[in-house]
Enzyme design. Sequence first.
Site, PDB file in Angstrom:
ATOM      1  N   SER A 345      31.464   6.185 -10.036  1.00 17.65           N
ATOM      2  CA  SER A 345      30.043   6.145 -10.455  1.00 17.65           C
ATOM      3  C   SER A 345      29.414   7.691 -10.059  1.00 17.65           C
ATOM      4  CB  SER A 345      29.446   5.111  -9.427  1.00 17.65           C
ATOM      5  OG  SER A 345      28.120   5.604  -9.415  1.00 17.65           O
ATOM      6  N   ALA A 346      28.378   7.722 -10.973  1.00 15.22           N
ATOM      7  CA  ALA A 346      27.817   9.206 -10.712  1.00 15.22           C
ATOM      8  C   ALA A 346      27.057   9.179  -9.140  1.00 15.22           C
ATOM      9  CB  ALA A 346      26.728   9.322 -11.687  1.00 15.22           C
ATOM     10  N   CYS A 347      26.721   8.203  -8.711  1.00 18.39           N
ATOM     11  CA  CYS A 347      25.882   7.870  -7.468  1.00 18.39           C
ATOM     12  C   CYS A 347      26.773   8.677  -6.326  1.00 18.39           C
ATOM     13  CB  CYS A 347      25.458   6.597  -7.220  1.00 18.39           C
ATOM     14  SG  CYS A 347      23.866   6.126  -7.498  1.00 18.39           S
ATOM     15  N   THR A 348      28.057   8.461  -6.551  1.00 17.40           N
ATOM     16  CA  THR A 348      28.929   8.944  -5.382  1.00 17.40           C
ATOM     17  C   THR A 348      29.334  10.239  -5.639  1.00 17.40           C
ATOM     18  OG1 THR A 348      30.898   7.862  -6.571  1.00 17.40           O
ATOM     19  CG2 THR A 348      30.042   6.556  -5.126  1.00 17.40           C
TER      20      THR A 348
END
Lengths: 410, 167
Positions: A345-348
């Site tokens: 994910s982009a969040c990580t």
Amino acid sequence: MSYSDLSKSINELIESHGIPKREVYLDNENSGLIIPEVLKAIEDAYKWDGKGHPSITHLMGWISYQSLYKATESIASILNCNPEEIVYTHSGTEANNLAIMGSAINSMRRKILISSIEHLSVIFSAERLERYGFKVMKIPVDKEGFIDLEFLSKHIDKETFMVSVAAVNHEIGTIQDIKAIADIVKGKDKDILIHTDACDALGRIPLDMKKLGIDLASFSSHKVYGPKGVGALYVREGIKLESIIHGQLSTQKLWPGVENVPGIVGFSRAVEFMHKNLRENVLKMMELRDRLINNILERVNHTLLNGPFGDKRAPDNVNISFLYCEGEALTVELSLNGIYVSSGSACTSRVLEPSHVLLAIGRRYEEAHGSLLMKVTPFHTVSDIDYVLEILPKVVKRIRFMSPIKPSEG
Amino acid sequence: MSSRVPLTYGKKVLELFRNPKNLGKIEDANASALAGSLACGDMIAIYLKVDELNEKIIDAKFESYGCAANIAAASILTEMVKGKGLKDAWRISWRDISDELGGLPSVKYHCGILAVGALRRAIRAYYANKHSEWLPKDLTQEERHALEEEKLMEVLAKRVQRSLSNE
């Protein structure tokens, strides 16, 4: 947030999380366990035969050199190369940097081909060369991550100094046909160097440097359950690399600095361990991998396997997209249940974009955001996998329940 | 996978992620809005029940697709607006959310911004056919941020599709 605030916040976070009753560690892509006998060998080396500097002329130096040499001989015999062809670094990332930058500096040619799904230590090293007038060409991959051999064949030319393709992809486990790649490239021009990032291949597939017909290969100790902070680069005899860091004392010119002898001893023990029973280990990992993959795809709706099924997939790799879920939320919820994994994910990530590997195989953004990467080891048990299979569907259900956009059938 | 940052948020985020407050829809909401998209990896829906006489928020709920900080930001915001007049609710900034959560790490600021963006869209939706003296005509920074994030994702997604079809 200042550094001291951060450490206070981390302490509170860990306390609030608590230690789960049962734990299954599957984040072996990022780092993980060390084999107990390897840890013991490292401890012994620190106390005795690895405490000296292997380039120094006294007893402890000689003993340290002897340990270093024994470790290197052992690794070289497993890889079917000469001990002189092994250069130690302090990580797989460093080995990839040395392979690419070290050969670019020495070459009159100005073009490198890499696959679009390489580890970022390969991509960023290649892209850094662009600043110095080099051309980087990315070889596209199909939806399972296999590189386009026709594209490769068409785009290598007299300007090409290197082709770099990972033997096993670190995220989706695709096993490339490195021999075929080497044959194509060398068939056209034997002066083009072939580098393979073999960090995720070591201990998963047989690796014979001579048979593969390659010039350079990178390895990482912690990926074979050895200590962190040790890497190696195979440099075929006759290949001229330029050192990219500079210093003084070392038994090896390409990576000056004190060799991490205890770490290298540990690395060699880990490689030995994985190869002593390679077939048995691989079969065990495949069984656990397929148990995990097949049951997740069967029990959880709206899931996609990333990378190939079967024999062309690394035996330890499980990478699945859970649609309508955001991956970081899944990793935190799994963590609360004692299951440790990572996500594309982009969040990580530090950048806005999700995993470049998943986008390169044609996954949409939302499919990449919901991906989880799990790597099984020969040390996991069926019961570990079954615990994950018990928890994961509940975790996915809760994360989906919180979302404003839900799959049509719940 | 590649570059990652540890989850350095405060324990409040973890608590709200575990036991979110005000999760779900309000069936008879008289204002609601969505910000973000699945492609962004972040999406927040805010539902408000507003007392039309005094323009006070009686009830607020949320749904969220995103990381733990995203869920916590949306949850704490619904707690913060309950009982407030719409004008006061409008004034809540992403920094207020961050403070309530014990400080968001910089990479998670946008979770707070997206939550405020969703709330302000919901308040605008409430005033869609009503007159308001105080509601700013132009989009505020938080609303623009939500819009930009959504648009950027469209562009990026198209770029990926293009590069795949070219090769």
